[in-house]
Design an enzyme around this catalytic site. Structure first.
Site, PDB file in Angstrom:
ATOM      1  N   ASP A   1     -13.392   2.666   6.385  1.00  9.57           N
ATOM      2  CA  ASP A   1     -14.330   2.324   5.310  1.00  9.57           C
ATOM      3  C   ASP A   1     -15.769   2.681   5.693  1.00  9.57           C
ATOM      4  O   ASP A   1     -16.657   2.712   4.849  1.00  9.57           O
ATOM      5  CB  ASP A   1     -14.294   0.819   5.008  1.00  9.57           C
TER       6      ASP A   1
ATOM      7  N   ASP B   1     -12.149  -3.839  -3.911  1.00  8.56           N
ATOM      8  CA  ASP B   1     -10.773  -3.601  -3.497  1.00  8.56           C
ATOM      9  C   ASP B   1      -9.859  -4.474  -4.335  1.00  8.56           C
ATOM     10  O   ASP B   1     -10.162  -5.645  -4.569  1.00  8.56           O
ATOM     11  CB  ASP B   1     -10.610  -3.959  -2.017  1.00  8.56           C
TER      12      ASP B   1
ATOM     13  N   SER C   1      16.205  -3.973   2.934  1.00  8.63           N
ATOM     14  CA  SER C   1      16.485  -5.152   3.742  1.00  8.63           C
ATOM     15  C   SER C   1      17.594  -5.919   3.043  1.00  8.63           C
ATOM     16  O   SER C   1      17.946  -5.590   1.909  1.00  8.63           O
ATOM     17  CB  SER C   1      15.217  -6.007   3.890  1.00  8.63           C
TER      18      SER C   1
ATOM     19  N   PHE D   1      13.970  -5.037   7.220  1.00 10.88           N
ATOM     20  CA  PHE D   1      13.489  -3.783   6.668  1.00 10.88           C
ATOM     21  C   PHE D   1      13.206  -2.823   7.802  1.00 10.88           C
ATOM     22  O   PHE D   1      12.607  -3.197   8.807  1.00 10.88           O
ATOM     23  CB  PHE D   1      12.205  -4.042   5.859  1.00 10.88           C
ATOM     24  N   SER D   2      13.689  -1.610   7.687  1.00 13.00           N
ATOM     25  CA  SER D   2      13.343  -0.644   8.721  1.00 13.00           C
ATOM     26  C   SER D   2      12.927   0.656   8.058  1.00 13.00           C
ATOM     27  O   SER D   2      13.281   0.934   6.920  1.00 13.00           O
ATOM     28  CB  SER D   2      14.527  -0.390   9.647  1.00 13.00           C
TER      29      SER D   2
ATOM     30  N   THR E   1      16.157   2.844   7.032  1.00 12.94           N
ATOM     31  CA  THR E   1      16.959   2.480   5.855  1.00 12.94           C
ATOM     32  C   THR E   1      16.098   2.213   4.625  1.00 12.94           C
ATOM     33  O   THR E   1      16.536   2.394   3.510  1.00 12.94           O
ATOM     34  CB  THR E   1      17.792   1.218   6.139  1.00 12.94           C
TER      35      THR E   1
END
Lengths: 575, 689
Positions: B529, B315, B391, B384-385, B388
């Site tokens: 996974d 990963d 942020s 932050f949403s 929108t």
């Protein structure tokens, strides 16, 4: 010096002929329509129709093994019956009666198993019919059997995720029709040109110019044995069979009359075993792999050859102590000439002795019994290594591949990966089978030798006292227990003990190697090929060649050193 | 566990190993090991011969003291091998004991209905069955392995991981599994039990570290077959020597046949006792090395497979990169001074607790020395949403916004401004190099772009280079778009990458590689996974992961460190190398032993053979005894190597083989010549022969 030149010339000629032949064989086995195949294809298909075989149907390893065993069993039975019934059969000008049961059994096993050990004298026991229809035919079929098994194993390595390893009948037919027959035909004609006899006439009678007295008897005539020899000798050499038409084999002037015939017969001993290395490389798609195995064979071969030539050329220290000159000069070959033909000399005798025991041929042009202890040790140990240095046609290379599997296993662990050979994982099943292949010949040889030296019947076989007698018995079982067939001339096999125990040794050494090998072939064919990378152990490098040689020598030496110490080694040290 | 638990004192470890070595003399135990079983039979045989000689009824004319000495050293050979095995087991046993102590029976609050408010019965944890739902409250010990169905809590997992810092466990998501025996330190949880008594994670761990359930691995079985093959050959070689030598003595009309004592000594020296005696210890120690690194392998097979791995799926986040994007550059547009851009962006990020946000603050401070903390007091932070997708901050009528370039573009255009071409160029440029552009707007006007970049872990590139040398391909798995992924792949030096990876794509990639014949290893923690983990040949689950992930994997990393996969591969390889090298060493040793014993054994029959005694060993008896003593001592000498493993270096296979052949092959050939000679000299000096 001259001797070494001849040996070098021989090896070069061998390699030059073997490589193209091997590539040709690869194309034959892969079913390509090469020139010879194109011409004889109708004949081949005719055989299949006659036998009711579908050449397209491939077999799994069990079916392949079953077909092989049935076929070889029938061959064994036919040879046995021919010997027992030869009195009633045609082409028997000397009027030989049935071959005794133990001898007939031993000979039948011997020729079915590609050993061709001879407890009989050909010209004094077997009718022309028995020799031709029984022995010569088996010379072809036993050789073809070995080649078929090898091809099946190669397919196992080359294929992936299938269960089929080929069709036994097709592989057998291909081996005989496109490889053995044409080569044998060519060689037989060349040998006839050199004076090897090929006739149905009875033994010839010659009037002696200088009659002799034996006791009170005045002997004025001599019977000279002849017969259809050239046809048998050609395949005897090519198919690593070795059973001669005459008792003294290729030391006989009618079996091997000239230096050229000697050279051709020598070439024929190693030709196909060497060529099969090329076949192997071609069929697995990596010629370097074939070169590596051929290098293993050549290096060990040259090592033993050097020892034998040196030991024989050095002569006998006991004679030297008596002030007898044994150095080679223009007027004499020097060295130990006992039991050797003057027309071949030291180098060609030692070369033959090494080649015939490296390959599981067993024909002779000199008497190994009369070699110096060290000179005799070379052929003895070569057989004890398991007949993998060239070895029998097919059987030599599949034996070597079993050693390669063991070598790869140990080396693979050392690089930290589950071992792989040619992209095939070597796991428990393969190890079990490869261990059997390596284990059985020494066990057979040691156990039967132990039985022989413990029984009066066995002890009676040794015609010499002391360590040499032991060497004789050990040699006999080393030869039969590795399907070689070479004899230390001294052994006296008249007792049924040797006929039966030897027969047992030959059966075990042949079929208990073939079965595990076919099992490996089947198991490998079903596996997925793993792509090679930097983490994979390379098996074509000089390092791997050396490692494989070490494994072969160490296994052989560790198994037989104590026995050899009581035979040839102590003999040599006591000289 | 291993890191924190108090190590058992060395002396105690040795004492226990000595005791176990004697217990392991039980023939039924040794039967699993054909080589050592033969040695034990030989010891018994010679002990009987010795007793007969002592009571005056000797079967052969070897002196009793000689027979006794050989017998004793054969017993030592078995004991040494047992000791090696016991020592390897010892460490695991000590750990198992420590684990067991944490496993006292605990009361469980079994709920009648799976809701917090339901009535519960208090029952012993051993009566819990799969599917039961229990309530665990702060201070309780979690009674069995389970899946959280409701609640969030801090759990002290030090009993399992040795990490004292508590971890958060919550229902849903990738952190929903709890392990029996761990303790809740806050809140409450509703846990559905996933394992029956005795089958839990801790139970499995105990049996694993103890080696109780240890089964031979495929390669170990194959090697055992080879060793058994050698043993059979040497058994026959020595057994047939008796008739050979009887015949020779008779044929030579002189001397005596070889004695049984000499033959038995020869047998034990020839069969591969060195590797045979250490084989179990090597396997156990290999598992133990994993446990030392806090990795639990569910089977030895998995450890072995780790050595064969061809492809590593890693990963990106957390393994290859530091885990989060970091700001590396401010690119001003519309003529904004760089320092102002930095200042405004820092201001907008002050309340942003994401690593990206913090890295912006840090970069502004580092590059321009700006510290906007003071100004932010009266600010209104805009988090932050999802609506929108921006942020920012509102401060004294100024509005600063940051977000994805297209979001900001839309915002700017809505405010009646245009997006300058230089901004589009900058954004494209950043995207091309694999970075993430973050656009910034001030009062509705675009002022610049922040270049966020994945930071590759230091040293990881070298690590991948080593893996490549070992022939292992690395594939980076990431949810990023192909462009970003490619740039990071190049920077980290991985061989390949899978971008925009979904669980299905991962599974497909694994199957693809496997169909080409490659062995695939991967790490994972999430429930999604699990299919890929189950498909992979070597699957390491993070201990912090979900129960399905841990079930699907064949190894669990208690430290939850995905980088450890690389170490696991190395341990797997080391395990096989140790076996191979000691096998080579063992067989190579035989040559010298032959030269010691053969001349000695047959000296009575054929004195000429003494020429082979080129080591000049004093007497036939001292020669045989020296070889037997060497054979026993070499096992002890190699115990540390067997436990530690042959050192592994990441070099190509061909080079590895050459080096190991030189050390263990050639070394194995030469060492015993020196060793046997020295022991012989010592025996002579001490007047023992």
């Amino acid at each position: 010096m001259n001797g070494w030149l001849q040996i070098t010339f021989y090896l070069l000629a061998l390699l030059l002929l073997a490589w193209p032949l091997g590539l040709f064989m690869a194309r034959v086995y892969q079913g390509e329509r090469v020139w010879l195949v194109r011409w004889l294809r109708p004949l081949e298909n005719g055989f299949y129709r006659l036998a009711g075989v579908n050449p397209e149907a491939e077999m799994g390893w069990r079916a392949y093994a079953a077909a092989l065993l049935v076929f070889n069993g029938l061959g064994l039975l036919v040879v046995y019956l021919l010997q027992r019934l030869q009195g009633w059969l045609p082409l028997n000008p000397q009027g030989f009666t049935a071959v005794p049961t133990p001898l007939a059994f031993n000979t039948a096993v011997s020729f079915a198993s590609n050993t061709n050990w001879q407890f009989y004298g050909g010209e004094t026991t077997m009718s022309y019919f028995t020799q031709m229809v029984g022995l010569t035919v088996q010379n072809f079929l036993s050789a073809a059997t070995g080649m078929a098994v090898l091809v099946a194993l190669i397919r196992g390595l080359a294929r992936q995720r299938v269960s089929a390893i080929g069709n036994f009948w097709v592989d057998l037919t291909h081996s005989v029709l496109y490889i053995l027959l044409p080569l044998a035909l060519l060689l037989a004609l060349l040998l006839v040109s050199q004076g090897v006899v090929q006739t149905f006439l009875p033994p010839q009678t010659a009037v002696l110019l200088d009659p002799i007295f034996e006791g009170d008897e005045h002997i004025t005539t001599q019977h000279i044995a002849v017969g259809p020899a050239a046809s048998q000798i050609a395949i005897k050499q090519l198919g690593t069979n070795g059973g001669g038409f005459f008792n003294v084999n290729s030391a006989h002037p009618f079996e091997n009359p000239t230096p050229l015939s000697n050279f051709l017969e020598l070439l024929a001993i190693l030709l196909i075993p060497a060529a099969l290395c090329a076949t192997f490389g071609e069929m697995v798609g990596d010629r370097r792999q074939g070169v590596a195995l051929l290098a293993v064979m050549l290096i060990v071969f040259v090592g033993f050859l050097g020892t034998a030539v040196w030991a024989e050329q050095s002569g006998n220290p006991r004679l030297a102590a008596l002030g007898i000159d044994q150095t080679a000069s223009a007027s004499q070959p020097g060295g130990n000439m006992e039991g050797k033909e003057t027309r071949f000399g030291i180098a060609n005798s030692a070369l033959w002795a090494t080649a015939t025991t490296a390959a599981s041929n067993g024909s002779v042009n000199s008497m190994h019994d009369s070699y110096t202890p060290l000179g005799g040790l070379a052929p003895l140990l070569l057989m004890q290594l398991g007949e993998v240095i060239f070895g029998g046609v097919g059987s030599g290379l599949y034996g070597l591949l079993a050693f390669a599997i063991v070598a790869v296993f140990v080396a693979g662990l050392m690089v930290g990966r589950t071992p792989e050979y040619l992209g095939k994982k070597i796991e428990t099943f393969e190890m079990k089978m490869a261990t059997l292949v390596i284990l059985i010949p020494p066990l057979v040889v040691l156990l039967l030798t132990a039985v022989a030296v413990s029984l009066t019947a066995g002890q009676s076989g040794a015609t010499n006292p002391g360590p040499h007698g032991f060497s004789q018995i050990l040699y006999a079982f080393s030869s039969m227990g590795n399907n070689n067939g070479s004899a230390f001339a001294g052994i006296n096999g008249s007792h049924p003990f040797y006929a039966y125990s030897g027969g047992l040794a030959m059966l075990l050494a042949r079929y208990w190697l073939i079965l595990p090998i076919l099992a490996i072939a089947g198991s490998l064919a079903a596996k997925q090929k793993i792509p090679t990378g930097a983490g994979t152990l390379p098996t074509h490098t000089p390092l791997f060649v050396v490692w494989l040689i070490v494994i072969i020598i160490v296994v052989g030496a560790l198994s037989f050193l104590p026995a050899l110490a009581l035979g040839p080694i102590v003999e040599q040290l006591s000289l | 566990m291993s890191k924190k638990s108090k190590p058992t004192p060395k002396k105690e470890l040795y004492r226990r190993a000595l005791r176990d070595a004697v217990i392991k003399l039980n023939p039924r135990h040794l039967l699993r090991n054909p080589v050592m079983f033969i040695v034990e039979i030989s010891s018994i045989l010679l002990t009987v011969l010795w007793l007969l000689a002592v009571v005056g009824r000797p079967l052969e004319n070897d002196p009793p003291a000689f027979i006794g000495a050989i017998a004793a050293w054969l017993w030592f050979t078995v004991l040494f091998a047992n000791f090696a095995e016991a020592l390897a087991e010892g460490r695991g046993k000590a750990q198992a004991d420590a684990l067991r102590r944490t496993r006292t029976e605990t009361p469980a609050k079994k709920l009648r209905q799976p809701v917090r408010t339901a009535v519960y019965d208090t029952i012993p944890s051993t009566d819990l069955r799969q599917g039961d739902v229990v309530l665990v409250e702060a201070g309780d010990v979690i009674p069995a392995d389970g899946e959280i169905i409701e609640g969030i809590a801090a759990v002290d997992e030090s009993a399992v991981t040795g990490e004292s810092a508590p971890v958060v466990r919550e229902s849903g998501g990738d952190r929903s599994a709890v392990t029996g025996g761990t303790r809740l330190i806050s809140d409450w949880l509703l846990v559905q039990i996933t394992s029956n008594p005795g089958e839990g994670f801790l139970d499995r761990m105990i049996s694993l570290v103890e080696g109780a359930k240890r089964q031979k691995t495929p390669n170990e079985i194959a090697l055992t077959i080879l060793l058994a093959g050698f043993t059979i050959i040497f058994l026959v070689v020595t057994a047939t020597l008796l008739p050979f030598s009887l015949y020779s003595a008779q044929a030579a009309g002189q001397g005596q046949a070889v004695t049984v004592t000499a033959l038995v000594a020869l047998l034990v020296c020839l069969i591969p006792t060195t590797i045979g005696g250490l084989l179990n210890a090597i396997g156990i120690a290999g598992m133990d090395r994993l446990i030392q690194r806090n990795v639990l392998a569910m089977s030895g097979r998995a450890v072995e497979a780790a050595g064969d791995v061809d492809v590593l799926l890693l990963d990106k986040t957390g393994t290859i990169t530091l885990g989060n994007r970091q700001a590396v550059e401010f690119i001003p547009v519309n003529g904004t001074p760089p320092k102002q851009l930095a200042e405004l962006t820092q201001l907008a990020s002050l309340a942003d607790e994401t690593p990206e946000g913090r890295s912006i603050v840090a970069l502004a401070e580092k590059k321009f020395g700006v510290q906007a903390n003071g100004r932010a007091a009266a600010a209104e932070f805009i988090p932050f949403s999802a609506q929108t997708r921006m942020s920012g901050i509102n401060l004294n009528g100024e509005a600063i916004r940051k977000g994805a370039p297209d979001t900001i573009a839309a915002y700017v255009q809505a405010q009646g401004h245009t997006i300058p071409g230089e901004m589009e160029t900058a954004v494209a440029q950043i995207a091309r190099t694999g970075g993430t552009p973050l656009a910034v707007a001030h009062n509705g006007r675009a002022i610049g772009v922040v270049h966020l970049k994945d930071v590759v872990k230091p040293g990881i590139r070298e690590r991948f280079g080593q893996l490549r040398q070992m022939g292992i391909k690395t594939v980076m798995i990431t949810g990023d778009n192909p462009l970003t992924a490619a740039a990071i792949a190049v920077e980290a030096g991985v061989d390949d990458f899978l971008a925009e990876a979904t669980p299905e794509a991962k599974l497909k990639l694994i199957r693809e590689q496997q169909s080409k014949g490659y062995l695939v290893a991967m790490t994972g923690d999430g429930t999604n996974d699990a299919p890929a983990l189950a498909q992979a040949d070597v699957a390491v689950a993070m201990n912090s992961g979900t129960q399905p992930a841990r079930e699907a994997a064949n190894m669990v990393d208690l430290d939850s460190d995905p980088t450890k996969l690389i170490e696991i591969v190395e341990i797997g390889k080391q395990l096989l190398m140790t076996r191979g090298s000691l096998t080579t060493f063992s067989i190579a040793n035989d040559v010298a032993k032959y030269f010691a014993i053969i001349p000695a054994a047959f000296a009575a029959t054929y004195p000429a053979l003494t020429v082979l005694n080129f080591m000049q060993l004093a007497t036939p008896q001292s020669a045989i005894l020296s070889a037997v003593i060497f054979n026993a001592l070499i096992i002890m000498a190699l115990v540390p190597l067997a436990l530690r493993g042959v050192p592994y270096r990441p070099v190509p296979a061909a080079q590895l083989l050459r080096d190991n052949l030189l050390i263990y092959g050639l070394g194995g050939l030469l060492v015993p010549f020196v060793g046997i000679k020295l022991i012989d000299l010592l025996l002579v000096t001490l007047g023992l022969v």
